[in-house]
Design a protein around this motif. Structure first.
Motif, short mmCIF file in Angstrom:
data_model
loop_
_atom_site.label_atom_id
_atom_site.label_comp_id
_atom_site.label_asym_id
_atom_site.label_seq_id
_atom_site.Cartn_x
_atom_site.Cartn_y
_atom_site.Cartn_z
N ASP A 175 -1.10 4.70 -1.73
CA ASP A 175 -2.47 4.78 -1.22
C ASP A 175 -2.44 4.93 0.30
OD1 ASP A 175 -5.16 4.70 -0.81
OD2 ASP A 175 -5.48 2.74 -1.77
N ALA A 186 0.84 -1.20 0.00
CA ALA A 186 0.00 0.00 0.00
C ALA A 186 0.87 1.25 0.00
CB ALA A 186 -0.94 0.00 1.21
N ALA A 243 -5.41 3.06 2.30
CA ALA A 243 -5.20 1.60 2.33
C ALA A 243 -4.03 1.25 3.25
CB ALA A 243 -4.93 1.09 0.92
#
Length: 88
Positions: A43, A38, A46
């Protein structure tokens, strides 16, 4: 090879514990891999969600002497720092 009955029993116990510890170590590493993936993709949300699952997994592994407690703390610290840096 073990000669005494107590040594034979100890080898059986070690074999059983090894299987359990390998499973726990695999689960911990999978949780860490999710966080690292992640972070690599960039992200933030996430990564934070994955970290919520990974941190308890790491600390539980440290409590059960699967990994050293300092290693667990160091990994949590570094991953948290990377997520914070990513969020900026």
């Amino acid at each position: 090879m073990a000669n005494t009955t107590s040594a034979k029993k100890a080898t059986r116990k070690i074999a059983r514990r090894t299987i359990v510890n390998k499973s726990r170590r695999t689960q911990m590493r999978s949780a860490l891999r999710t966080v690292e993936d992640a972070i690599k993709t960039g992200d933030v949300s996430a990564a934070k969600e994955a970290m919520k699952a990974a941190e308890p997994a790491l600390m539980k592994a440290a409590q059960q002497n699967i990994v050293h407690k300092n290693l667990a703390s160091r990994k949590v610290s570094r991953l948290t720092h990377q997520i914070a840096k990513l969020a900026q």
